[in-house]
Scaffold this motif. Structure first.
Motif, PDB file in Angstrom:
ATOM      1  N   THR A  65      41.205  38.677  36.025  1.00 12.88           N
ATOM      2  CA  THR A  65      42.180  39.322  36.907  1.00 12.88           C
ATOM      3  C   THR A  65      42.483  40.737  36.425  1.00 12.88           C
ATOM      4  N   ALA A  66      42.763  40.871  35.133  1.00 12.48           N
ATOM      5  CA  ALA A  66      43.060  42.196  34.568  1.00 12.48           C
ATOM      6  C   ALA A  66      41.860  43.117  34.709  1.00 12.48           C
ATOM      7  N   ASP A  69      41.522  44.339  38.307  1.00 11.77           N
ATOM      8  CA  ASP A  69      42.565  45.325  38.629  1.00 11.77           C
ATOM      9  C   ASP A  69      42.252  46.687  38.016  1.00 11.77           C
ATOM     10  N   ARG A  70      41.778  46.703  36.774  1.00 15.19           N
ATOM     11  CA  ARG A  70      41.421  47.980  36.139  1.00 15.19           C
ATOM     12  C   ARG A  70      40.244  48.632  36.850  1.00 15.19           C
ATOM     13  N   ALA A  72      39.350  48.143  40.056  1.00 14.59           N
ATOM     14  CA  ALA A  72      39.800  48.622  41.367  1.00 14.59           C
ATOM     15  C   ALA A  72      40.583  49.917  41.230  1.00 14.59           C
ATOM     16  N   GLU A  73      41.418  50.001  40.203  1.00 16.27           N
ATOM     17  CA  GLU A  73      42.204  51.222  40.004  1.00 16.27           C
ATOM     18  C   GLU A  73      41.291  52.424  39.748  1.00 16.27           C
ATOM     19  N   GLU A 123      46.191  34.999  41.732  1.00 18.68           N
ATOM     20  CA  GLU A 123      46.171  36.372  41.225  1.00 18.68           C
ATOM     21  C   GLU A 123      44.743  36.868  41.004  1.00 18.68           C
ATOM     22  N   ARG A 126      43.431  37.695  44.392  1.00 17.68           N
ATOM     23  CA  ARG A 126      44.011  38.958  44.864  1.00 17.68           C
ATOM     24  C   ARG A 126      43.308  40.142  44.234  1.00 17.68           C
ATOM     25  N   SER A 127      43.116  40.100  42.912  1.00 24.66           N
ATOM     26  CA  SER A 127      42.507  41.242  42.224  1.00 24.66           C
ATOM     27  C   SER A 127      41.035  41.398  42.598  1.00 24.66           C
ATOM     28  N   ARG A 130      40.963  42.955  45.960  1.00 21.58           N
ATOM     29  CA  ARG A 130      41.314  44.374  45.854  1.00 21.58           C
ATOM     30  C   ARG A 130      40.087  45.177  45.445  1.00 21.58           C
ATOM     31  N   ALA A 131      39.361  44.686  44.443  1.00 20.34           N
ATOM     32  CA  ALA A 131      38.166  45.392  43.996  1.00 20.34           C
ATOM     33  C   ALA A 131      37.123  45.441  45.103  1.00 20.34           C
TER      34      ALA A 131
END
Length: 199
Positions: A65-66, A69-70, A72-73, A123, A126-127, A130-131
């Motif tokens: 998950t982390a 998120d990184r 995708a950011e 979660e 979700r992440s 997002r990616a």
């Protein structure tokens, strides 16, 4: 009497545990890593990780998950750079390759590892979504601006598959250092030519 853990204490330990787990999972594969090994690497009792995570699958989901998120950011930051649709698309592609080679362990866990019962980890879903969305957003801009024709999601998947394949080939030594970038720079334009509007 045991010390009462604050939210910050819990978050800090979870982050430390995930950092160690990411390295061990990537090196050995999640199936070869035990909760006892994770505890030993952190210098805590074998039962301590269970105070923060249900089991090893729970830790793997948190690590992935982390990572998503990184990732995708990084793509979102690239997409937000000034320029036209083609310039932003190129920036996203470069950000993708840069992330993969700067964080190879994270990248491997994100895309090359199976997550049992993925539906049990909202979660993570979700992440990952997002990616995935960031990998079609820039394509949507190229379609809307008339540079490409087709379904942005499907085109994004084509670009993703190509980029991922080139990266993995270099990571396993089938392409020389820098070979992934070179091949991507040749293949993506070749695909794009077949997706351009006809006169």
């Amino acid at each position: 009497m045991p010390r009462v853990l604050t939210e910050s204490d819990v978050a800090d330990f979870r982050d430390r545990l995930c950092e160690v787990a990411e390295q061990l999972f990537a090196e050995r594969g999640p199936e070869a890593v035990t909760m006892r090994q994770l505890a030993s690497a952190l210098g805590v009792s074998p039962m301590t990780p269970y105070r923060y995570f249900k089991d090893k699958d729970d830790i793997l989901a948190a690590v992935r998950t982390a990572g998503f998120d990184r990732f995708a950011e990084a793509l979102e930051v690239a997409y937000a750079q000034p320029g036209d649709a083609r310039a932003r698309g190129a920036a996203v592609g470069e950000a993708y390759v840069t992330f993969a080679f700067e964080h190879p362990q994270t990248y491997k866990l994100m895309f090359d590892m199976y997550q049992p019962n993925e539906a049990d980890y909202p979660e993570l879903a979700r992440s990952a979504n997002r990616a995935r969305a960031t990998m079609s957003q820039y394509v949507r801009s190229l379609v809307e601006s008339g540079h490409l024709v087709g379904d942005p999601v499907r085109i994004g998947e084509m670009f993703w598959a190509t980029t991922h394949g080139c990266i993995v080939l270099e990571m396993v030594g089938k392409l020389p250092p820098g070979g992934a970038r070179k091949l991507i720079a040749e293949v993506i334009p070749a695909i794009s030519r077949g997706l351009r509007p006809t006169a």
